[in-house]
Design a protein around this motif. Structure first.
Motif, PDB file in Angstrom:
ATOM      1  N   ASP A   1       0.839  -1.208   0.000  1.00 49.25           N
ATOM      2  CA  ASP A   1       0.000   0.000   0.000  1.00 49.25           C
ATOM      3  C   ASP A   1       0.874   1.259   0.000  1.00 49.25           C
ATOM      4  O   ASP A   1       0.447   2.304  -0.473  1.00 49.25           O
ATOM      5  N   GLN A   2       2.081   1.169   0.572  1.00 49.57           N
ATOM      6  CA  GLN A   2       2.996   2.322   0.512  1.00 49.57           C
ATOM      7  C   GLN A   2       3.642   2.386  -0.868  1.00 49.57           C
ATOM      8  O   GLN A   2       3.806   3.452  -1.440  1.00 49.57           O
ATOM      9  N   ILE A   3       4.032   1.228  -1.384  1.00 53.04           N
ATOM     10  CA  ILE A   3       4.717   1.203  -2.682  1.00 53.04           C
ATOM     11  C   ILE A   3       3.808   1.805  -3.745  1.00 53.04           C
ATOM     12  O   ILE A   3       4.236   2.632  -4.544  1.00 53.04           O
TER      13      ILE A   3
ATOM     14  N   PHE B   1       5.404   5.039  -4.459  1.00 58.83           N
ATOM     15  CA  PHE B   1       5.561   5.675  -3.132  1.00 58.83           C
ATOM     16  C   PHE B   1       4.859   7.039  -3.078  1.00 58.83           C
ATOM     17  O   PHE B   1       5.345   7.975  -2.440  1.00 58.83           O
ATOM     18  N   SER B   2       3.739   7.128  -3.732  1.00 58.99           N
ATOM     19  CA  SER B   2       3.082   8.422  -3.915  1.00 58.99           C
ATOM     20  C   SER B   2       2.906   9.213  -2.613  1.00 58.99           C
ATOM     21  O   SER B   2       3.188  10.408  -2.564  1.00 58.99           O
TER      22      SER B   2
ATOM     23  N   TRP C   1       4.539   9.144   0.069  1.00 59.47           N
ATOM     24  CA  TRP C   1       5.797   9.583   0.661  1.00 59.47           C
ATOM     25  C   TRP C   1       6.484  10.606  -0.251  1.00 59.47           C
ATOM     26  O   TRP C   1       7.367  11.333   0.162  1.00 59.47           O
ATOM     27  N   ARG C   2       6.075  10.613  -1.512  1.00 59.18           N
ATOM     28  CA  ARG C   2       6.763  11.463  -2.500  1.00 59.18           C
ATOM     29  C   ARG C   2       6.123  12.833  -2.677  1.00 59.18           C
ATOM     30  O   ARG C   2       6.783  13.779  -3.051  1.00 59.18           O
ATOM     31  N   TYR C   3       4.804  12.875  -2.483  1.00 57.19           N
ATOM     32  CA  TYR C   3       4.086  14.125  -2.764  1.00 57.19           C
ATOM     33  C   TYR C   3       3.322  14.604  -1.535  1.00 57.19           C
ATOM     34  O   TYR C   3       2.822  13.791  -0.751  1.00 57.19           O
ATOM     35  N   ASN C   4       3.193  15.913  -1.396  1.00 60.39           N
ATOM     36  CA  ASN C   4       2.317  16.499  -0.383  1.00 60.39           C
ATOM     37  C   ASN C   4       0.872  16.348  -0.830  1.00 60.39           C
ATOM     38  O   ASN C   4       0.607  16.020  -1.989  1.00 60.39           O
TER      39      ASN C   4
END
Ligand code: SF4
Lengths: 194, 469
Positions: free
Chosen positions: A22-24, A43-44, A46-49
């Protein structure tokens, strides 16, 4: 099937344990009916606000990591949902190997079918890799599938385990469905006994 | 046939091997393949590209569950991408001649709820689905596990799968459950003990007095979350409880076939002398209601417990992970969870969306109201569950208490269909995963049983149901 023989690359470190699928790739990106666009969703969260802007601190967003092909991750990588979208997203972004101390079963199977190599190392090597990359972020690791070796700069090469069938498929590009279907007559024989 | 003592798993495994070449995985025959909209489209594309057909459409069953709305289906779907995916499944099933429990089927529902309901799930079968919670079906003494989309394509085309033999892991559940403690608490306690990777490479077999005393629906709840302990499959040897559940179901064997089936199903138990690769015993009578506090299902504690302190962990990785989880959850070490305010209560999913789950929740809610601060969503696991619940008046209990009563689907378990927890909100959920963002971006999930969820809905904060029953 896509092949894998060897790889030399810098390493992206994502030290978290138990990185789940789910994180990937979060579920909201699973509404596709093809494999397009999954690299952007890797990693959406974790990658984007939440406003869609890029989080500059996250490793995948850092300039020096853009051409890296190996992820060094915490224990038990890929747990959770069976979504093959996870290895699809990783390879679409450009990752071809993940190093950890262990992988969840379904993820490992899915990865091997997509020429994404799950490399298991022991705790000591794992720890030394974290230290190596912390000290010299530009260190390049070499992976050779035929000899099952991971070569670490300023250290000896270590071997990693891999299922021999999957290894052979990756080295020679054997198509697994083709392999199953080559047993057609045995499948028929099995069915006739049921 | 070998005279070696075998485990339940081994009996099914050995009887399904089509062939196995040296240094190669087994070619394993699959009796039932369940298909849903999310993990199948690329597999059907693969078939088309190779000009292949589905080998055994009759061994294949499809439904729509993950991205389907739970609002009345008369409302047009706003999410065009989800609508296209559902449409694609309908087209694929039409083209490849697969039975589909589609949008307007009264038997549609979450794939792991309808398989058993229809009597398609049977003891001794090998069952796969592009979905990790396929382990649910192991409650019937089947070998059932989740696969990826490439493997979905393999099974569609060949009815077979390449598999290495997993190891076996006995989970012995002694004793009897106390009041207010349920199957969900057993599995959360097990995972808290062994960790989310504890069963990796293994198949669980649940044995013991506590398991024998459980209904099929409760056994399904336990097997369902086997994957959350890292095991791809969880199994329970079939017994009279299993046979009673299956008797008379649409696809269960009938007449003389039924008698024959029972005879062979009765052989599906682990032989006395058989050896498991690993074993663990849990005393069910010592369990309390469980709840998770972190961002994976092993981060659980007794509902009366306090959140652990990362400083007590010597392993730095473990410490950091707990710290990260507590940061995400905005919780403090040492804090009790009882009394923690909650915004959303979700009752549903393939773990706890069956009729017995709804009955338990309704019992707590009867004559009470959902607290002002809570949005409560009750989503039946299938349309059959919905119809049954309505015939018992449970929908009335829920709506009169102030909860939303929905159509069947995965809903807020995976938050693909618009049902979601808002960023920063806390939810008590009867589903199976509390990963970051699982129930919506920024959502914070506490996993618990339907009883705990219902009690929490009434009080507006995490509550011990034993004070209310
Ligand atoms: S209810 Fe949740 S866990 Fe179960 S199949 Fe649906 S999304 Fe997966």
């Amino acid at each position: 099937m896509a092949k894998f023989t060897h790889l030399k690359s810098k390493v992206i470190v994502i030290p978290n344990r138990n990185i789940d699928t789910d994180q990937i790739i979060p579920a909201r990106f699973l509404k596709v009916t093809d494999k397009n666009g999954l690299g952007e969703a890797l990693f959406s969260d974790w990658r984007y606000n939440s406003d869609g802007s890029v989080k500059p601190d996250f490793v995948l967003n850092q300039q020096q990591n853009q051409d890296a092909k190996i992820i060094l991750a915490g224990d038990n990588f890929g747990c959770g949902s069976s979504r093959e979208h996870a290895p699809w997203a990783l390879t679409a972004w450009g990752i071809n190997a993940v190093i950890s101390t262990s992988f969840a079963d379904i993820f490992r199977n899915n990865a091997l079918k997509n020429a994404l190599l799950p490399i298991v190392v022991n705790k000591d090597i794992h720890q030394s890799l974290f230290e190596l990359v912390a000290q010299s972020p530009d260190s390049e690791l070499s992976i050779n599938l035929a000899s099952q070796t991971l070569t670490i700069p300023r250290s000896t090469a270590v071997t990693f385990p891999i299922d021999s069938f999957a290894k052979n498929c990756l080295l020679t590009g054997v198509d697994q469905l083709g392999y199953i279907l080559s047993h057609e007559s045995l499948i028929e024989a099995y069915e006739s006994t049921c | 046939m070998s005279s070696n003592p075998l485990t339940l798993f081994e009996k099914i495994w050995h009887s399904h091997i089509v062939t196995q070449e040296p240094k190669s995985p087994a070619v394993l025959y699959i009796d039932l393949h369940l298909v849903h909209e999310v993990t199948s489209p690329q597999a059907f594309t693969g078939l088309r590209e190779r000009g292949l057909k589905v080998r055994r459409p009759t061994h294949t069953l499809a439904t729509m569950d993950h991205s389907i709305p739970t609002t009345p289906l008369s409302i047009p779907m706003a999410d065009t991408q989800a609508a296209a995916q559902l449409q694609q499944l309908a087209e694929n099933c039409e083209e490849f001649d697969i039975e589909l429990y589609g949008m307007d089927s009264p038997m549609r529902g979450i794939v792991h709820v309808i398989g058993p309901e229809l009597g398609r799930t049977q003891p001794g079968m090998t069952i796969v689905c592009g979905d990790s919670h396929t382990s649910t079906h192991g409650a019937f003494g089947a070998l059932a596990f989740g696969i990826g989309t490439s493997e979905v394509e393999h099974v569609l085309a060949s009815q077979c799968l390449l598999q290495h033999q997993p190891k076996t892991f006995q989970v012995n559940l002694s004793g009897k459950l106390g009041i207010g403690v349920s199957a969900k608490d057993i599995i959360l306690a097990l995972i808290a003990q062994i960790g989310i990777g504890g069963g990796t490479g293994h198949v669980f077999e649940y044995t013991g007095e506590a398991i024998r005393g459980l209904t099929m629906e409760e056994r399904m709840t336990i097997c369902n979350m086997s994957i959350e302990g890292g095991a791809r499959a969880g199994m329970v040897a079939p017994d009279d409880t299993t046979f009673e559940y299956l008797a008379g179901r649409e696809h269960s064997p009938k007449g003389i076939e039924w008698d024959k089936a029972i005879k062979s199903w009765k052989k599906l138990s682990t032989d006395g002398e058989a050896i498991y690769d690993q074993s663990i015993t849990l005393d069910a009578s010592s369990l309390e209601p469980m709840i998770t506090f972190g961002t994976n299902p092993s981060m659980g504690l007794q509902i009366t417990g306090r959140i652990p302190n990362p400083n007590n962990y010597s392993d730095p990785d473990k410490r950091h992970n707990l710290e990260d989880s507590l940061t995400y959850m905005e919780l403090q070490p040492g804090q009790p969870l009882l009394g923690h305010p909650v915004d959303v209560v979700f009752i549903g999913s393939c773990t706890n969306g069956r009729i017995s789950d709804l009955r338990l929740a309704a019992k707590v809610l009867e004559g009470r109201r959902v607290a002002e601060n809570i949005r409560m969503l009750v989503v039946p696991g299938s349309q059959s569950v919905k119809i049954q619940a309505e015939s018992e008046g449970l929908d009335q209990v829920f709506t009169e208490a102030g909860a939303e009563w929905r159509e069947a689907g995965c809903s807020m378990c995976i938050a693909m269909n618009g049902d979601q927890v808002e960023p920063g909100q806390y939810a008590v959920s009867t589903s199976n995963r509390n990963f970051e963002g699982r129930q919506g971006k920024g959502a914070r999930t506490f996993l618990a049983s339907p009883l705990t969820a219902a009690a929490t809905a009434v009080r507006g904060a995490i509550s011990d149901v034993r004070e209310m029953i």
